[in-house]
Motif scaffolding. Structure first.
Motif, PDB file in Angstrom:
ATOM      1  N   MET A 171     -15.756 -16.914   4.284  1.00  0.00           N
ATOM      2  CA  MET A 171     -14.440 -16.372   3.970  1.00  0.00           C
ATOM      3  C   MET A 171     -13.871 -15.697   5.221  1.00  0.00           C
ATOM      4  O   MET A 171     -14.585 -15.044   5.962  1.00  0.00           O
ATOM      5  N   MET A 172     -12.604 -15.884   5.419  1.00  0.00           N
ATOM      6  CA  MET A 172     -11.893 -15.303   6.566  1.00  0.00           C
ATOM      7  C   MET A 172     -11.924 -13.774   6.486  1.00  0.00           C
ATOM      8  O   MET A 172     -11.687 -13.202   5.427  1.00  0.00           O
ATOM      9  N   HIS A 173     -12.252 -13.116   7.601  1.00  0.00           N
ATOM     10  CA  HIS A 173     -12.291 -11.655   7.654  1.00  0.00           C
ATOM     11  C   HIS A 173     -11.079 -11.136   8.431  1.00  0.00           C
ATOM     12  O   HIS A 173     -10.770 -11.624   9.508  1.00  0.00           O
ATOM     13  N   ILE A 174     -10.419 -10.139   7.875  1.00  0.00           N
ATOM     14  CA  ILE A 174      -9.258  -9.523   8.515  1.00  0.00           C
ATOM     15  C   ILE A 174      -9.640  -8.106   8.927  1.00  0.00           C
ATOM     16  O   ILE A 174     -10.029  -7.294   8.093  1.00  0.00           O
ATOM     17  N   LYS A 175      -9.534  -7.826  10.220  1.00  0.00           N
ATOM     18  CA  LYS A 175      -9.887  -6.503  10.748  1.00  0.00           C
ATOM     19  C   LYS A 175      -8.887  -5.441  10.308  1.00  0.00           C
ATOM     20  O   LYS A 175      -9.256  -4.334   9.928  1.00  0.00           O
ATOM     21  N   GLU A 176      -7.596  -5.774  10.360  1.00  0.00           N
ATOM     22  CA  GLU A 176      -6.545  -4.826  10.023  1.00  0.00           C
ATOM     23  C   GLU A 176      -6.535  -4.539   8.522  1.00  0.00           C
ATOM     24  O   GLU A 176      -7.017  -5.329   7.722  1.00  0.00           O
ATOM     25  N   VAL A 177      -5.935  -3.411   8.165  1.00  0.00           N
ATOM     26  CA  VAL A 177      -5.724  -3.066   6.759  1.00  0.00           C
ATOM     27  C   VAL A 177      -4.407  -3.725   6.338  1.00  0.00           C
ATOM     28  O   VAL A 177      -3.405  -3.626   7.044  1.00  0.00           O
ATOM     29  N   ILE A 178      -4.416  -4.393   5.201  1.00  0.00           N
ATOM     30  CA  ILE A 178      -3.232  -5.103   4.722  1.00  0.00           C
ATOM     31  C   ILE A 178      -2.498  -4.218   3.713  1.00  0.00           C
ATOM     32  O   ILE A 178      -3.092  -3.751   2.741  1.00  0.00           O
ATOM     33  N   VAL A 179      -1.210  -3.988   3.952  1.00  0.00           N
ATOM     34  CA  VAL A 179      -0.383  -3.202   3.036  1.00  0.00           C
ATOM     35  C   VAL A 179       0.296  -4.168   2.071  1.00  0.00           C
ATOM     36  O   VAL A 179       0.999  -5.087   2.492  1.00  0.00           O
ATOM     37  N   VAL A 180       0.045  -3.947   0.773  1.00  0.00           N
ATOM     38  CA  VAL A 180       0.632  -4.768  -0.285  1.00  0.00           C
ATOM     39  C   VAL A 180       1.367  -3.861  -1.257  1.00  0.00           C
ATOM     40  O   VAL A 180       1.231  -2.641  -1.210  1.00  0.00           O
ATOM     41  N   GLU A 181       2.116  -4.467  -2.163  1.00  0.00           N
ATOM     42  CA  GLU A 181       2.928  -3.676  -3.089  1.00  0.00           C
ATOM     43  C   GLU A 181       2.135  -3.121  -4.271  1.00  0.00           C
ATOM     44  O   GLU A 181       2.408  -2.021  -4.723  1.00  0.00           O
ATOM     45  N   GLY A 182       1.175  -3.874  -4.800  1.00  0.00           N
ATOM     46  CA  GLY A 182       0.492  -3.401  -5.998  1.00  0.00           C
ATOM     47  C   GLY A 182      -0.885  -4.000  -6.199  1.00  0.00           C
ATOM     48  O   GLY A 182      -1.385  -4.777  -5.381  1.00  0.00           O
ATOM     49  N   LYS A 183      -1.483  -3.640  -7.340  1.00  0.00           N
ATOM     50  CA  LYS A 183      -2.851  -4.025  -7.667  1.00  0.00           C
ATOM     51  C   LYS A 183      -3.017  -5.546  -7.758  1.00  0.00           C
ATOM     52  O   LYS A 183      -4.005  -6.100  -7.274  1.00  0.00           O
ATOM     53  N   ASP A 184      -2.075  -6.239  -8.388  1.00  0.00           N
ATOM     54  CA  ASP A 184      -2.181  -7.696  -8.524  1.00  0.00           C
ATOM     55  C   ASP A 184      -2.180  -8.375  -7.159  1.00  0.00           C
ATOM     56  O   ASP A 184      -2.898  -9.362  -6.932  1.00  0.00           O
ATOM     57  N   ASP A 185      -1.372  -7.858  -6.223  1.00  0.00           N
ATOM     58  CA  ASP A 185      -1.353  -8.397  -4.860  1.00  0.00           C
ATOM     59  C   ASP A 185      -2.716  -8.163  -4.189  1.00  0.00           C
ATOM     60  O   ASP A 185      -3.257  -9.043  -3.530  1.00  0.00           O
ATOM     61  N   ARG A 186      -3.261  -6.955  -4.365  1.00  0.00           N
ATOM     62  CA  ARG A 186      -4.565  -6.622  -3.768  1.00  0.00           C
ATOM     63  C   ARG A 186      -5.631  -7.582  -4.275  1.00  0.00           C
ATOM     64  O   ARG A 186      -6.425  -8.117  -3.496  1.00  0.00           O
ATOM     65  N   VAL A 187      -5.648  -7.817  -5.588  1.00  0.00           N
ATOM     66  CA  VAL A 187      -6.642  -8.713  -6.180  1.00  0.00           C
ATOM     67  C   VAL A 187      -6.531 -10.111  -5.565  1.00  0.00           C
ATOM     68  O   VAL A 187      -7.532 -10.720  -5.186  1.00  0.00           O
ATOM     69  N   LYS A 188      -5.308 -10.613  -5.464  1.00  0.00           N
ATOM     70  CA  LYS A 188      -5.101 -11.965  -4.918  1.00  0.00           C
ATOM     71  C   LYS A 188      -5.518 -12.036  -3.451  1.00  0.00           C
ATOM     72  O   LYS A 188      -6.159 -13.008  -3.027  1.00  0.00           O
ATOM     73  N   ILE A 189      -5.172 -11.010  -2.661  1.00  0.00           N
ATOM     74  CA  ILE A 189      -5.554 -10.973  -1.242  1.00  0.00           C
ATOM     75  C   ILE A 189      -7.071 -11.026  -1.103  1.00  0.00           C
ATOM     76  O   ILE A 189      -7.613 -11.767  -0.282  1.00  0.00           O
ATOM     77  N   THR A 190      -7.776 -10.227  -1.908  1.00  0.00           N
ATOM     78  CA  THR A 190      -9.239 -10.176  -1.780  1.00  0.00           C
ATOM     79  C   THR A 190      -9.910 -11.455  -2.293  1.00  0.00           C
ATOM     80  O   THR A 190     -11.066 -11.700  -1.974  1.00  0.00           O
ATOM     81  N   GLN A 191      -9.196 -12.270  -3.046  1.00  0.00           N
ATOM     82  CA  GLN A 191      -9.717 -13.589  -3.416  1.00  0.00           C
ATOM     83  C   GLN A 191      -9.603 -14.555  -2.230  1.00  0.00           C
ATOM     84  O   GLN A 191     -10.398 -15.474  -2.094  1.00  0.00           O
ATOM     85  N   ALA A 192      -8.597 -14.313  -1.385  1.00  0.00           N
ATOM     86  CA  ALA A 192      -8.320 -15.222  -0.269  1.00  0.00           C
ATOM     87  C   ALA A 192      -9.072 -14.849   1.007  1.00  0.00           C
ATOM     88  O   ALA A 192      -9.500 -15.733   1.759  1.00  0.00           O
ATOM     89  N   VAL A 193      -9.200 -13.556   1.276  1.00  0.00           N
ATOM     90  CA  VAL A 193      -9.809 -13.090   2.526  1.00  0.00           C
ATOM     91  C   VAL A 193     -10.631 -11.827   2.280  1.00  0.00           C
ATOM     92  O   VAL A 193     -10.449 -11.141   1.282  1.00  0.00           O
ATOM     93  N   ASN A 194     -11.500 -11.538   3.226  1.00  0.00           N
ATOM     94  CA  ASN A 194     -12.254 -10.301   3.191  1.00  0.00           C
ATOM     95  C   ASN A 194     -11.434  -9.266   3.956  1.00  0.00           C
ATOM     96  O   ASN A 194     -11.319  -9.354   5.181  1.00  0.00           O
ATOM     97  N   ALA A 195     -10.825  -8.332   3.222  1.00  0.00           N
ATOM     98  CA  ALA A 195      -9.942  -7.358   3.863  1.00  0.00           C
ATOM     99  C   ALA A 195      -9.816  -6.111   2.998  1.00  0.00           C
ATOM    100  O   ALA A 195     -10.026  -6.150   1.791  1.00  0.00           O
ATOM    101  N   ASP A 196      -9.453  -5.011   3.643  1.00  0.00           N
ATOM    102  CA  ASP A 196      -9.122  -3.782   2.938  1.00  0.00           C
ATOM    103  C   ASP A 196      -7.610  -3.721   2.784  1.00  0.00           C
ATOM    104  O   ASP A 196      -6.864  -4.241   3.626  1.00  0.00           O
ATOM    105  N   THR A 197      -7.157  -3.072   1.707  1.00  0.00           N
ATOM    106  CA  THR A 197      -5.720  -2.992   1.452  1.00  0.00           C
ATOM    107  C   THR A 197      -5.294  -1.564   1.128  1.00  0.00           C
ATOM    108  O   THR A 197      -6.109  -0.738   0.730  1.00  0.00           O
ATOM    109  N   ILE A 198      -4.017  -1.327   1.312  1.00  0.00           N
ATOM    110  CA  ILE A 198      -3.356  -0.111   0.835  1.00  0.00           C
ATOM    111  C   ILE A 198      -2.202  -0.587  -0.035  1.00  0.00           C
ATOM    112  O   ILE A 198      -1.436  -1.457   0.378  1.00  0.00           O
TER     113      ILE A 198
END
Length: 189
Positions: free
Chosen positions: A1-28
């Motif tokens: 799985m693709m790893h993202i070093k940066e923290v990804i800023v998303v709008e909400g919980k559903d976006d966070r869930v989808k991002i973490t299905q696609a890549v290994n990343a932390d979100t705000i």
């Protein structure tokens, strides 16, 4: 799985869930367009420590959030989905959001992030936009959409287009190449 070093800023919980299905990343999560001072402080801290990628929905509230964060936390990177990539295929409401995008579309958007820099003097001017029918023509909106998709700069309106081309340091050569592809595609129809 693709790893993202940066923290990804998303709008909400559903976006966070989808991002973490696609890549290994932390979100705000901003929890909508009323971004609290606390969330802005978290984003500033993340920017200093690891860098930040702003990845909001391709709609008016998403663009508003992007502008607020970019103004308050300079130096963030930006990832974009097109409205077509973010459109719900199952909902009767036809809602748009990162949570509706495919894993592939999310990964591609994150591979194509842009790092904004201070004002960049581009050789692309208003005359170029007029010559390619990107402003003041009946096909302008459609052409801007297609150009935005090709260059992965979102879907700017006529006023924002030149600023975004400069902001993302799109070369005149890349701009012309993308526009020639748009025109060729239109001529095939």
């Amino acid at each position: 799985m693709m790893h993202i070093k940066e923290v990804i800023v998303v709008e909400g919980k559903d976006d966070r869930v989808k991002i973490t299905q696609a890549v290994n990343a932390d979100t705000i999560e901003t929890n909508g367009s009323a971004i609290s001072e606390e969330v802005l402080q978290q984003i500033k801290h993340a920017q200093k420590k690891r860098g930040v990628i702003i990845f909001t929905d391709p709609d008016y509230p998403g663009e508003r959030i992007r502008r607020i964060i970019d103004e308050k936390v300079p130096g963030c990177k930006h990832a974009f989905l097109t409205p077509k990539e973010a459109k719900s295929k199952h909902s009767h409401k036809k809602s748009i959001g990162i949570e509706h995008a495919s894993i592939t579309a999310i990964r591609n958007a994150l591979k194509g992030v842009y790092n904004l820099t201070p004002p960049y003097e581009s050789s692309i001017g208003r005359t170029d936009l007029l010559n390619f029918g990107l402003i003041a023509s009946k096909e302008a909106s459609n052409r801007r959409r297609k150009l935005g998709e090709r260059l992965q700069i979102g879907q700017p309106n006529g006023k924002q287009l030149l600023k975004r081309l400069n902001m993302f340091q799109i070369s005149k050569e890349d701009f012309i190449k993308a526009m020639e592809e748009v025109v060729r595609e239109e001529n095939k129809k």
